[in-house]
Design a protein around this motif. Structure first.
Motif, PDB file in Angstrom:
ATOM      1  N   PHE A 249       0.832  -1.207   0.000  1.00 42.94           N
ATOM      2  CA  PHE A 249       0.000   0.000   0.000  1.00 42.94           C
ATOM      3  C   PHE A 249       0.866   1.256   0.000  1.00 42.94           C
ATOM      4  O   PHE A 249       0.567   2.232  -0.699  1.00 42.94           O
ATOM      5  CB  PHE A 249      -0.932   0.006   1.211  1.00 42.94           C
ATOM      6  CG  PHE A 249      -2.244  -0.687   0.969  1.00 42.94           C
ATOM      7  CD1 PHE A 249      -3.231  -0.101   0.190  1.00 42.94           C
ATOM      8  CD2 PHE A 249      -2.488  -1.939   1.518  1.00 42.94           C
ATOM      9  CE1 PHE A 249      -4.435  -0.732  -0.039  1.00 42.94           C
ATOM     10  CE2 PHE A 249      -3.702  -2.587   1.300  1.00 42.94           C
ATOM     11  CZ  PHE A 249      -4.678  -1.982   0.512  1.00 42.94           C
ATOM     12  N   LEU A 250       1.939   1.251   0.773  1.00 46.46           N
ATOM     13  CA  LEU A 250       2.823   2.418   0.815  1.00 46.46           C
ATOM     14  C   LEU A 250       3.476   2.663  -0.547  1.00 46.46           C
ATOM     15  O   LEU A 250       3.579   3.807  -0.997  1.00 46.46           O
ATOM     16  CB  LEU A 250       3.899   2.228   1.885  1.00 46.46           C
ATOM     17  CG  LEU A 250       3.421   2.304   3.334  1.00 46.46           C
ATOM     18  CD1 LEU A 250       4.568   2.013   4.288  1.00 46.46           C
ATOM     19  CD2 LEU A 250       2.816   3.662   3.643  1.00 46.46           C
ATOM     20  N   VAL A 251       3.923   1.602  -1.196  1.00 44.03           N
ATOM     21  CA  VAL A 251       4.500   1.745  -2.537  1.00 44.03           C
ATOM     22  C   VAL A 251       3.467   2.321  -3.491  1.00 44.03           C
ATOM     23  O   VAL A 251       3.765   3.201  -4.311  1.00 44.03           O
ATOM     24  CB  VAL A 251       5.024   0.390  -3.045  1.00 44.03           C
ATOM     25  CG1 VAL A 251       5.425   0.485  -4.510  1.00 44.03           C
ATOM     26  CG2 VAL A 251       6.228  -0.061  -2.214  1.00 44.03           C
ATOM     27  N   GLY A 252       2.236   1.835  -3.389  1.00 40.92           N
ATOM     28  CA  GLY A 252       1.170   2.365  -4.234  1.00 40.92           C
ATOM     29  C   GLY A 252       0.928   3.842  -3.996  1.00 40.92           C
ATOM     30  O   GLY A 252       0.756   4.623  -4.950  1.00 40.92           O
ATOM     31  N   TYR A 253       0.923   4.252  -2.737  1.00 43.01           N
ATOM     32  CA  TYR A 253       0.738   5.671  -2.425  1.00 43.01           C
ATOM     33  C   TYR A 253       1.886   6.513  -2.983  1.00 43.01           C
ATOM     34  O   TYR A 253       1.660   7.623  -3.492  1.00 43.01           O
ATOM     35  CB  TYR A 253       0.632   5.869  -0.919  1.00 43.01           C
ATOM     36  CG  TYR A 253      -0.720   5.519  -0.349  1.00 43.01           C
ATOM     37  CD1 TYR A 253      -1.878   6.130  -0.828  1.00 43.01           C
ATOM     38  CD2 TYR A 253      -0.853   4.578   0.672  1.00 43.01           C
ATOM     39  CE1 TYR A 253      -3.126   5.811  -0.318  1.00 43.01           C
ATOM     40  CE2 TYR A 253      -2.092   4.256   1.198  1.00 43.01           C
ATOM     41  CZ  TYR A 253      -3.224   4.874   0.695  1.00 43.01           C
ATOM     42  OH  TYR A 253      -4.460   4.552   1.199  1.00 43.01           O
ATOM     43  N   ILE A 254       3.092   6.011  -2.880  1.00 44.84           N
ATOM     44  CA  ILE A 254       4.248   6.753  -3.412  1.00 44.84           C
ATOM     45  C   ILE A 254       4.089   6.973  -4.914  1.00 44.84           C
ATOM     46  O   ILE A 254       4.293   8.079  -5.427  1.00 44.84           O
ATOM     47  CB  ILE A 254       5.563   6.005  -3.100  1.00 44.84           C
ATOM     48  CG1 ILE A 254       5.820   5.995  -1.595  1.00 44.84           C
ATOM     49  CG2 ILE A 254       6.739   6.659  -3.832  1.00 44.84           C
ATOM     50  CD1 ILE A 254       6.961   5.084  -1.182  1.00 44.84           C
ATOM     51  N   VAL A 255       3.721   5.909  -5.620  1.00 40.27           N
ATOM     52  CA  VAL A 255       3.551   6.007  -7.074  1.00 40.27           C
ATOM     53  C   VAL A 255       2.436   7.000  -7.414  1.00 40.27           C
ATOM     54  O   VAL A 255       2.590   7.854  -8.303  1.00 40.27           O
ATOM     55  CB  VAL A 255       3.243   4.616  -7.666  1.00 40.27           C
ATOM     56  CG1 VAL A 255       2.871   4.740  -9.146  1.00 40.27           C
ATOM     57  CG2 VAL A 255       4.439   3.694  -7.497  1.00 40.27           C
ATOM     58  N   VAL A 256       1.323   6.920  -6.707  1.00 43.18           N
ATOM     59  CA  VAL A 256       0.182   7.810  -6.991  1.00 43.18           C
ATOM     60  C   VAL A 256       0.535   9.254  -6.667  1.00 43.18           C
ATOM     61  O   VAL A 256       0.291  10.170  -7.481  1.00 43.18           O
ATOM     62  CB  VAL A 256      -1.060   7.367  -6.201  1.00 43.18           C
ATOM     63  CG1 VAL A 256      -2.171   8.409  -6.309  1.00 43.18           C
ATOM     64  CG2 VAL A 256      -1.556   6.019  -6.713  1.00 43.18           C
TER      65      VAL A 256
END
Length: 271
Positions: A249-256
């Protein structure tokens, strides 16, 4: 690389950078060691921790957990403020116009700022580790405890700390671009990191869907990753998700956050 060097020089000479770093180091020492030490030596332990828990929290071998447990809420808020100021100030001062008129393309300029912020965040986590290690060794030596240096497993909380810090940095960058200014970006970021998610957790005790949502929000994901690597015992640290799920989830937030901020920076007018 030229943009990264230029941004590093700007942030290095910017008083706000050092003030925020100093505030964070004082906070991590105060809440991680000073209060625990006072509670261990005759103070009132309001958190209900046993003597052994206090000793364990201050042992040098547990310094990795001491670093990561402060980042989901207070440390993350400070990093978010730094990132929001670094991006938003360029709009408020009009320096983005000057830079992009005379210098690199927008993507290169944005990459330079992101690269500089990334370097500062890595240095901040490393500095936090060193300062906490020094404090823990000092306390252990004063108390005469048997202690040892952190083992090879310390890489887990350190990597988790970097991932959490990167997410908050991306969030700050996103807010700085969205609001085109430092003041509103900082206000919104602090409100979200410290107030909004905690209120939603309170509502979540009454509404199941809201409770499920809070587990995967930015602060919730950060808190779950901190809890998964042993950072329990601090506000914002949770144990509702596995470490792998929280990290994804954290990686996804970083990308977004970073992707959206970069796209808006390239496409929108600077005014």
């Amino acid at each position: 690389m030229g943009s990264v060097k230029a941004e590093l020089l700007r942030l290095w000479k910017w008083p706000a950078t050092w003030v925020l770093i100093g505030v964070w180091l004082v906070m991590t020492l105060t809440f991680g060691y000073v209060f625990n030490y006072l509670a261990l030596n005759g103070g009132t332990n309001t958190r209900g921790q046993s003597q052994q828990q206090l000793i364990s929290a201050m042992q040098p071998e547990n310094v990795g957990a001491a670093v990561v447990r402060g980042l989901p809420m207070f440390g993350g808020a400070i990093i978010l403020v730094l990132a929001a100021l670094a991006i938003g100030s360029g709009y408020g001062w009009g320096t983005w116009k000057t830079t992009l008129t005379a210098g690199p393309r927008r993507v290169s300029a944005m990459a330079g700022t992101l690269g500089a912020l990334g370097i500062i965040v890595v240095l901040l986590v490393a500095l936090t580790f060193v300062v906490n290690l020094g404090a823990s060794i000092t306390v252990a030596s004063l108390e005469g405890w048997d202690w040892s240096l952190p083992g090879v497993d310390v890489w887990k909380p350190i990597v988790a700390s970097l991932l959490i810090a990167a997410m908050w940095t991306g969030f700050g960058v996103f807010l700085g671009v969205i609001t085109k200014g430092p003041a509103l970006a900082v206000g919104l970021g602090l409100m979200w990191a410290i107030v909004t998610e905690n209120l939603l957790r309170g509502v979540g005790s009454l509404l199941g869907p809201v409770e499920s949502l809070t587990k995967v929000l930015p602060g919730g994901s950060a808190g779950n990753l901190a809890g998964a690597v042993g950072g329990s015992g601090a506000p914002g640290v949770l144990n509702d998700l596995s470490g792998t799920t929280a990290a994804l989830f954290l990686v996804g937030y970083i990308v977004v956050f970073v992707g959206t901020a970069t796209l808006l920076k390239v496409r929108r007018d600077l005014v």
